[in-house]
Design a protein around this motif. Structure first.
Motif, mmCIF file in Angstrom:
data_model
loop_
_atom_site.group_PDB
_atom_site.id
_atom_site.type_symbol
_atom_site.label_atom_id
_atom_site.label_comp_id
_atom_site.label_asym_id
_atom_site.label_seq_id
_atom_site.Cartn_x
_atom_site.Cartn_y
_atom_site.Cartn_z
ATOM 1 N N GLU A 1 0.832 -1.219 0.000
ATOM 2 C CA GLU A 1 0.000 0.000 0.000
ATOM 3 C C GLU A 1 0.864 1.267 0.000
ATOM 4 O O GLU A 1 0.537 2.252 -0.645
ATOM 5 N N THR A 2 1.937 1.225 0.749
ATOM 6 C CA THR A 2 2.828 2.403 0.810
ATOM 7 C C THR A 2 3.450 2.677 -0.560
ATOM 8 O O THR A 2 3.549 3.824 -0.995
ATOM 9 N N ILE A 3 3.848 1.630 -1.251
ATOM 10 C CA ILE A 3 4.480 1.826 -2.574
ATOM 11 C C ILE A 3 3.451 2.385 -3.560
ATOM 12 O O ILE A 3 3.763 3.275 -4.364
ATOM 13 N N ILE A 4 2.187 1.906 -3.474
ATOM 14 C CA ILE A 4 1.120 2.454 -4.339
ATOM 15 C C ILE A 4 0.988 3.964 -4.074
ATOM 16 O O ILE A 4 0.955 4.770 -5.004
ATOM 17 N N LYS A 5 0.988 4.325 -2.813
ATOM 18 C CA LYS A 5 0.871 5.739 -2.427
ATOM 19 C C LYS A 5 2.058 6.563 -2.966
ATOM 20 O O LYS A 5 1.882 7.660 -3.480
ATOM 21 N N HIS A 6 3.245 6.013 -2.840
ATOM 22 C CA HIS A 6 4.435 6.711 -3.361
ATOM 23 C C HIS A 6 4.282 6.955 -4.861
ATOM 24 O O HIS A 6 4.523 8.056 -5.345
ATOM 25 N N LEU A 7 3.882 5.919 -5.582
ATOM 26 C CA LEU A 7 3.829 6.031 -7.045
ATOM 27 C C LEU A 7 2.774 7.042 -7.506
ATOM 28 O O LEU A 7 2.929 7.668 -8.562
ATOM 29 N N GLN A 8 1.720 7.224 -6.683
ATOM 30 C CA GLN A 8 0.666 8.173 -7.051
ATOM 31 C C GLN A 8 1.168 9.624 -7.052
ATOM 32 O O GLN A 8 0.587 10.487 -7.692
ATOM 33 N N VAL A 9 2.260 9.881 -6.329
ATOM 34 C CA VAL A 9 2.821 11.240 -6.276
ATOM 35 C C VAL A 9 3.384 11.661 -7.637
ATOM 36 O O VAL A 9 3.352 12.821 -8.015
ATOM 37 N N PHE A 10 3.905 10.670 -8.367
ATOM 38 C CA PHE A 10 4.576 11.003 -9.631
ATOM 39 C C PHE A 10 3.540 11.124 -10.750
ATOM 40 O O PHE A 10 3.186 10.124 -11.387
ATOM 41 N N ASN A 11 3.072 12.355 -11.001
ATOM 42 C CA ASN A 11 2.109 12.555 -12.088
ATOM 43 C C ASN A 11 2.839 12.552 -13.436
ATOM 44 O O ASN A 11 4.056 12.362 -13.493
ATOM 45 N N ALA A 12 2.110 12.822 -14.511
ATOM 46 C CA ALA A 12 2.671 12.723 -15.865
ATOM 47 C C ALA A 12 3.888 13.620 -16.068
ATOM 48 O O ALA A 12 4.767 13.304 -16.876
ATOM 49 N N ALA A 13 3.930 14.742 -15.330
ATOM 50 C CA ALA A 13 5.063 15.667 -15.510
ATOM 51 C C ALA A 13 6.323 15.179 -14.794
ATOM 52 O O ALA A 13 7.374 15.797 -14.890
ATOM 53 N N ARG A 14 6.198 14.080 -14.047
ATOM 54 C CA ARG A 14 7.349 13.638 -13.237
ATOM 55 C C ARG A 14 7.795 12.221 -13.623
ATOM 56 O O ARG A 14 8.135 11.415 -12.759
ATOM 57 N N THR A 15 7.824 11.951 -14.948
ATOM 58 C CA THR A 15 8.145 10.576 -15.367
ATOM 59 C C THR A 15 9.599 10.196 -15.076
ATOM 60 O O THR A 15 9.888 9.037 -14.782
ATOM 61 N N ASP A 16 10.513 11.179 -15.154
ATOM 62 C CA ASP A 16 11.925 10.847 -14.856
ATOM 63 C C ASP A 16 12.059 10.368 -13.412
ATOM 64 O O ASP A 16 12.725 9.362 -13.134
ATOM 65 N N GLU A 17 11.397 11.103 -12.506
ATOM 66 C CA GLU A 17 11.462 10.719 -11.088
ATOM 67 C C GLU A 17 10.805 9.351 -10.870
ATOM 68 O O GLU A 17 11.312 8.506 -10.131
ATOM 69 N N SER A 18 9.664 9.145 -11.574
ATOM 70 C CA SER A 18 8.958 7.878 -11.436
ATOM 71 C C SER A 18 9.829 6.713 -11.948
ATOM 72 O O SER A 18 9.933 5.664 -11.306
#
Ligand SMILES: NC(=O)c1ccc[n+]([C@@H]2O[C@H](COP(=O)([O-])OP(=O)(O)OC[C@H]3O[C@@H](n4cnc5c(N)ncnc54)[C@H](OP(=O)(O)O)[C@@H]3O)[C@@H](O)[C@H]2O)c1
Length: 285
Positions: free
Chosen positions: A235-252
Motif C-alpha cells: 500500500e505504501t508503494i502504491i501511495k508513493h507512485l501516485q505522487v509522480f504525475n505525468a510531468a514527473r516521469t523521470d522521477e517515477s
C-alpha cells in the motif's frame, strides 16, 4: 627514493603532501600551469619543474596525476626524449585506466603501474586527512613490490587488480561514490518539491544517511535494508507512485528502477512472502 609529480591538481597535491608528511622526499612538480606547480611545490617543500626531462632525471618514482585524457600524451612526451628509463618507475592514479596507458615507458626500461586511491578528492586539505585510511587499487605488468612497499610505509591497504578488471572495478567505485551523491541529491530534491530547502533537508537527513551507511558497513547491505519494500508494504508503494504525475516521469522511472534493485536485495534475507514480491514486482515494472 625521490618522488615527483606531473599534474599539480587535487590528487597530485594531496598525495604529495601526504607522502611528505610521512617522511618521503619529493623532487617536485611539473604541471600545465606554472601557478599550480608552484602552489604544490610550496606545500611539499619541493621544486617546480618546467620540463619533464629534468623532473624524470631527479625522480625515482613519478606519479602522472593529470587528467585521464592527458596521461598517454604525457607518457609519450617522456618516451619521445629517447632517454633510458631503466630503474625508474611511473604510476598514474586513474581508476578508469590500466597501466597499459604507460606502456611506451616500459619499452624504455621503466616499471609502470596504476595506483588508484579509492577516495573522493574534493578539496586538498580534507583529502590529505582522508588518505590515511584509503585503500589503493594497484596493477601493473611487472612486480608490484615497489608500490606495495611504499604503501606499507605509508600504512595504506591495497587491492591487487589485473588490467582486465580495471573497468568493472572503476564502475563499482563510481557507483558507491558518484552515484550515491546523485541518489542523495534525488532525495533532497523531493524535499525541495515540498518547500524544504536543501540545507535544511541535509541537516535533517544527515543522521539517517550516516546511520544507514554505518549499518551497511557493519552488517552488509542484505541485513541493513529497512523500509516499505523490505517489509513488503504494498500500500505504501502504491501511495508513493501516485505522487509522480505525468510531468514527473523521470522521477517515477528512477524510483521504480531503484525500487527493483531494493526488491532484489530485500529478497536475499528479509522479504520471503511470494504474493507481496509479485505485487511489488508488478508495481515497480
Ligand atoms: N578527484 C578524485 O576524486 C580522484 C580520485 C581518484 C583518482 N583520481 C585520478 O587522479 C588523477 C588526477 O585527478 P584530479 O582530480 O587531481 O584532477 P585535477 O584536480 O583536475 O588536476 C589535474 C591536474 O593535471 C594538470 N594537467 C592537465 N593536463 C596536463 C598536462 N598535459 N601536463 C601536465 N599537467 C597537466 C592540471 O594542471 P594545471 O592546474 O596546471 O592546469 C591539473 O592541475 C586522474 O587520473 C583521476 O582519474 C581522481
Amino acid at each position: 627514493m625521490r618522488i615527483g609529480f606531473i599534474g599539480a591538481g587535487r590528487v597530485g597535491t594531496a598525495f604529495g603532501i601526504y607522502l611528505k608528511n610521512r617522511g618521503f622526499q619529493l623532487s617536485g612538480y611539473l604541471s600545465r600551469s606554472l601557478h599550480s606547480a608552484k602552489t604544490a611545490a610550496e606545500l611539499t617543500d619541493s621544486q617546480v619543474y618546467s620540463n619533464d626531462v629534468s623532473l624524470v632525471k631527479d625522480s625515482d618514482l613519478l606519479f602522472i596525476t593529470c587528467n585521464d585524457d592527458q596521461i598517454e600524451s604525457v607518457a609519450r612526451n617522456i618516451f619521445s626524449t629517447g632517454n633510458s628509463l631503466k630503474n625508474r618507475s611511473f604510476a598514474h592514479m586513474s581508476g578508469a585506466l590500466s597501466s597499459a596507458s604507460l606502456v611506451c615507458l616500459q619499452e624504455m626500461g621503466a616499471y609502470i603501474y596504476s595506483v588508484h586511491p579509492m577516495q573522493s578528492f574534493a578539496d586538498v586539505t580534507k583529502s590529505v586527512e582522508d588518505l590515511s585510511n584509503t585503500t589503493f587499487g594497484i596493477e601493473g605488468p611487472q612486480q608490484l613490490e615497489k608500490i606495495v612497499s611504499l604503501l606499507k610505509k605509508t600504512g595504506n591497504n591495497h587491492l591487487v587488480l589485473s588490467p582486465d578488471q580495471k573497468t568493472e572495478y572503476h564502475i563499482a567505485s563510481c557507483v558507491v561514490s558518484n552515484y550515491l551523491t546523485a541518489l542523495l541529491s534525488f532525495g533532497f530534491n523531493m524535499m525541495q518539491s515540498i518547500g524544504i530547502t536543501q540545507s535544511t533537508a541535509i541537516s535533517a537527513l544527515a543522521p539517517m544517511i550516516n546511520g544507514t551507511i554505518r549499518n551497511i558497513i557493519r552488517t552488509g547491505p542484505e541485513k541493513a535494508l529497512t523500509g516499505p519494500i523490505a517489509r513488503g508494504d504494498v500500500e505504501t508503494i502504491i501511495k508513493h507512485l501516485q505522487v509522480f504525475n505525468a510531468a514527473r516521469t523521470d522521477e517515477s522511472d528512477t524510483y521504480k528502477l531503484l525500487g527493483r534493485l531494493t526488491l532484489a536485495l530485500a529478497q536475499k534475507e528479509i522479504l520471503k512472502e511470494k504474493n507481496k514480491i509479485e505485487m511489488l514486482t508488478k508495481l515497480l515494472t
